[in-house]
Design an enzyme around this catalytic site. Structure first.
Site, PDB file in Angstrom:
ATOM      1  N   ARG A 164      19.368 -20.146 -43.139  1.00  0.00           N
ATOM      2  CA  ARG A 164      18.727 -20.393 -41.839  1.00  0.00           C
ATOM      3  C   ARG A 164      19.425 -19.921 -40.638  1.00  0.00           C
ATOM      4  NH1 ARG A 164      15.829 -21.765 -45.347  1.00  0.00           N
ATOM      5  NH2 ARG A 164      14.388 -23.752 -45.327  1.00  0.00           N
ATOM      6  N   SER A 250      12.081 -29.081 -41.331  1.00  0.00           N
ATOM      7  CA  SER A 250      13.435 -29.709 -41.617  1.00  0.00           C
ATOM      8  C   SER A 250      14.046 -29.816 -40.246  1.00  0.00           C
ATOM      9  CB  SER A 250      14.203 -29.002 -42.494  1.00  0.00           C
ATOM     10  OG  SER A 250      13.313 -28.906 -43.703  1.00  0.00           O
ATOM     11  N   GLU A 352      18.370 -27.867 -37.145  1.00  0.00           N
ATOM     12  CA  GLU A 352      17.655 -26.559 -37.554  1.00  0.00           C
ATOM     13  C   GLU A 352      17.031 -26.030 -36.292  1.00  0.00           C
ATOM     14  OE1 GLU A 352      14.807 -24.842 -40.088  1.00  0.00           O
ATOM     15  OE2 GLU A 352      16.079 -26.020 -41.675  1.00  0.00           O
TER      16      GLU A 352
HETATM   17  N1  EPU Z   1      15.409 -36.583 -50.513  1.00  0.00           N
HETATM   18  C1  EPU Z   1      15.570 -37.998 -50.394  1.00  0.00           C
HETATM   19  N2  EPU Z   1      14.890 -38.581 -49.465  1.00  0.00           N
HETATM   20  C2  EPU Z   1      14.306 -37.948 -48.412  1.00  0.00           C
HETATM   21  C3  EPU Z   1      14.225 -36.792 -48.753  1.00  0.00           C
HETATM   22  C4  EPU Z   1      14.602 -35.987 -49.554  1.00  0.00           C
HETATM   23  O1  EPU Z   1      16.060 -38.434 -51.459  1.00  0.00           O
HETATM   24  O2  EPU Z   1      13.850 -38.590 -47.645  1.00  0.00           O
HETATM   25  C5  EPU Z   1      16.021 -36.072 -51.730  1.00  0.00           C
HETATM   26  C6  EPU Z   1      14.870 -35.500 -52.568  1.00  0.00           C
HETATM   27  O3  EPU Z   1      14.355 -36.382 -53.619  1.00  0.00           O
HETATM   28  C7  EPU Z   1      15.206 -34.218 -53.331  1.00  0.00           C
HETATM   29  C8  EPU Z   1      16.313 -33.520 -52.149  1.00  0.00           C
HETATM   30  O4  EPU Z   1      16.476 -34.712 -51.254  1.00  0.00           O
HETATM   31  O5  EPU Z   1      16.018 -34.480 -54.353  1.00  0.00           O
HETATM   32  C9  EPU Z   1      15.831 -32.604 -51.564  1.00  0.00           C
HETATM   33  O6  EPU Z   1      14.783 -32.470 -50.726  1.00  0.00           O
HETATM   34  P1  EPU Z   1      13.523 -31.506 -50.789  1.00  0.00           P
HETATM   35  O7  EPU Z   1      13.173 -30.862 -52.200  1.00  0.00           O
HETATM   36  O8  EPU Z   1      12.287 -32.068 -49.977  1.00  0.00           O
HETATM   37  O9  EPU Z   1      13.967 -30.330 -50.137  1.00  0.00           O
HETATM   38  P2  EPU Z   1      14.986 -30.384 -48.853  1.00  0.00           P
HETATM   39  O10 EPU Z   1      16.123 -29.712 -49.041  1.00  0.00           O
HETATM   40  O11 EPU Z   1      14.871 -31.591 -47.994  1.00  0.00           O
HETATM   41  C10 EPU Z   1      14.589 -27.471 -48.322  1.00  0.00           C
HETATM   42  C11 EPU Z   1      14.482 -26.904 -46.857  1.00  0.00           C
HETATM   43  C12 EPU Z   1      12.793 -26.894 -46.773  1.00  0.00           C
HETATM   44  C13 EPU Z   1      12.055 -26.419 -47.993  1.00  0.00           C
HETATM   45  C14 EPU Z   1      12.414 -27.222 -49.172  1.00  0.00           C
HETATM   46  C15 EPU Z   1      11.813 -26.554 -50.502  1.00  0.00           C
HETATM   47  C16 EPU Z   1      16.001 -26.860 -45.630  1.00  0.00           C
HETATM   48  C17 EPU Z   1      16.833 -27.398 -44.077  1.00  0.00           C
HETATM   49  N3  EPU Z   1      15.250 -27.298 -45.988  1.00  0.00           N
HETATM   50  O12 EPU Z   1      14.345 -29.059 -48.049  1.00  0.00           O
HETATM   51  O13 EPU Z   1      12.649 -26.197 -45.537  1.00  0.00           O
HETATM   52  O14 EPU Z   1      10.816 -26.402 -47.786  1.00  0.00           O
HETATM   53  O15 EPU Z   1      13.782 -27.186 -49.416  1.00  0.00           O
HETATM   54  O16 EPU Z   1      12.670 -25.167 -50.766  1.00  0.00           O
HETATM   55  O17 EPU Z   1      16.861 -26.181 -46.152  1.00  0.00           O
HETATM   56  C18 EPU Z   1      12.217 -26.123 -43.146  1.00  0.00           C
HETATM   57  O18 EPU Z   1      13.355 -25.482 -43.283  1.00  0.00           O
HETATM   58  O19 EPU Z   1      11.733 -26.438 -42.192  1.00  0.00           O
HETATM   59  C19 EPU Z   1      11.842 -26.493 -44.678  1.00  0.00           C
HETATM   60  C20 EPU Z   1      10.800 -27.353 -44.626  1.00  0.00           C
END
Ligand code: EPU
Length: 356
Positions: A164, A250, A352
């Site tokens: 990012r 995010s 971000e």
């Molecule tokens: N989780 C929780 N509680 C929550 C949210 C998440 O326990 O309220 C846990 C989920 O269960 C999962 C882990 O955290 O095990 C990761 O969550 P998720 O798969 O939703 O992905 P993320 O790391 O929160 C990242 C990117 C997203 C992208 C997704 C899928 C960043 C900052 N965010 O989110 O990108 O769509 O992976 O690849 O890297 C963005 O940058 O705006 C964005 C949406």
């Protein structure tokens, strides 16, 4: 050249924060930027480049001249033995561009379907989702220097992509390919971006959400269209649609920590969601950390933490016709989240979006 005065920015930022641009010019081509630089009034005044407004938090009326990028056009511009080179104008909507590439037989961007924003903004924060980042498909871009009016091209190394992150997010000096160069924050307007889409397409799998869709649909070798449809469905299920609930995706980056730091956190919180990276460091799920601190569903004023994904801050306010959260409320909430995550885990979450 038309300089629009006191333009409401609420429709132009996905958080739907109410604010005005004191002056705004729409940019459809290099000539429009040149016209701005040719005027005595605007040539040397501060400028703010606005794309889809999906990665900004507006904290008050915007005083710099807003350059709203509306450069259009999508076309195949080249072909090598291994890849198609497709170019899109900076003002094209990212998701529409991804859909166009699939419809025209150039897969490779499907994992990044439905990311809000424009093509021109996509290299700024090296957007990514479900195992693919922009830098994996990036060929080059054309940009315009807002001080000199010169048009220049950058390759991937010159963009200094990180998680990012890119040369466009830094004002000071940046290391690209082992060399120090000047950061391009507030200095460049991205006109067009070119992507290299491999002819020998292979699906990028491995993310739990996608594996689940494969199992549910009993598919072993998905097509690009299937991945596109699944990513759209996954995102629609857990991320708020900015057209309905204001948000900027995010809100924090997933923090990277050393194995020692991670071991310390696991000792205290065995359930912490973490991923091992190729360089030996470990990425923690910021959404999990925020959730563990009890923030899911909470609010400060009209700024809130989304019920289905704690990494996303939302505007619980009136929608596109006025009212709603202020940039100040969003900042207060973000700060409170940072403090509680820091006090519990010793990790400072980094926002971000850019605060304007
Ligand atoms: N989780 C929780 N509680 C929550 C949210 C998440 O326990 O309220 C846990 C989920 O269960 C999962 C882990 O955290 O095990 C990761 O969550 P998720 O798969 O939703 O992905 P993320 O790391 O929160 C990242 C990117 C997203 C992208 C997704 C899928 C960043 C900052 N965010 O989110 O990108 O769509 O992976 O690849 O890297 C963005 O940058 O705006 C964005 C949406």
């Amino acid at each position: 050249m038309l300089v629009e005065k006191n333009v409401p920015l609420q429709p132009f930022n996905t958080f739907h924060i109410v604010a005005k641009a004191l002056a705004l010019v729409r940019i459809a081509s290099e000539a429009d930027v040149q016209a701005v630089l040719d005027t005595a009034e605007w040539a040397n005044s501060p400028k703010f480049v606005l794309g889809g407004g999906s990665n900004i938090v507006i904290t008050g009326d915007v005083k710099p001249l807003v350059l709203k990028v509306e450069v259009k056009g999508i076309r195949l511009v080249g072909e090598t033995a291994k890849a198609y080179i497709v170019e899109a104008g900076g003002g094209e909507v990212w998701h529409d561009f991804v859909a166009w590439t699939l419809a025209n037989g150039y897969p490779g961007l499907e994992n990044m379907a439905l990311i809000p924003g424009t093509v021109g903004a996509s290299p700024v924060q090296n957007v990514g989702a479900y195992g693919v980042e922009l830098q994996d498909r990036f060929e080059s871009l054309d940009a315009m220097d807002l001080q000199t009016g010169a048009v220049f091209s950058l390759n991937a190394a010159q963009c200094a992509f990180g998680y990012r992150d890119s040369v466009f997010k830094h004002g000071g000096s940046v290391t690209t390919g082992g060399q120090q160069t000047l950061g391009l924050k507030d200095r460049a307007l991205i006109l067009r971006v070119r992507f290299t889409l491999p002819k020998a397409w292979k699906p990028v799998l491995g993310y739990a959400d996608i594996e689940k869709k494969m199992a549910e649909n009993a598919v072993i070798e998905p097509t690009a269209q299937q991945i596109f449809d699944w990513v759209c469905a996954i995102r629609r299920a857990k991320l708020p649609d900015p057209a309905v609930i204001g948000n900027a995706g995010s809100f924090f980056k997933n923090p990277q920590v050393s194995p020692e730091q991670c071991a310390d956190i696991i000792a205290r919180e065995p359930r912490v969601v973490h991923y091992h990276l190729a360089d030996g460091s470990i990425k923690l799920a910021a959404g999990w950390l925020i959730d563990a601190c009890g923030w899911r569903g909470k609010s400060v004023g009209q700024a809130g933490v989304y019920e289905k994904q704690a990494l996303v801050l939302v505007n619980r306010g009136a929608g596109v016709d006025g009212g709603g959260a202020t940039g100040g409320e969003v900042m207060t909430l973000a700060k409170a989240i940072q403090t509680s995550v820091y006090e519990r885990f010793g990790i400072l979450l980094e926002p971000e979006p850019v605060f304007v």
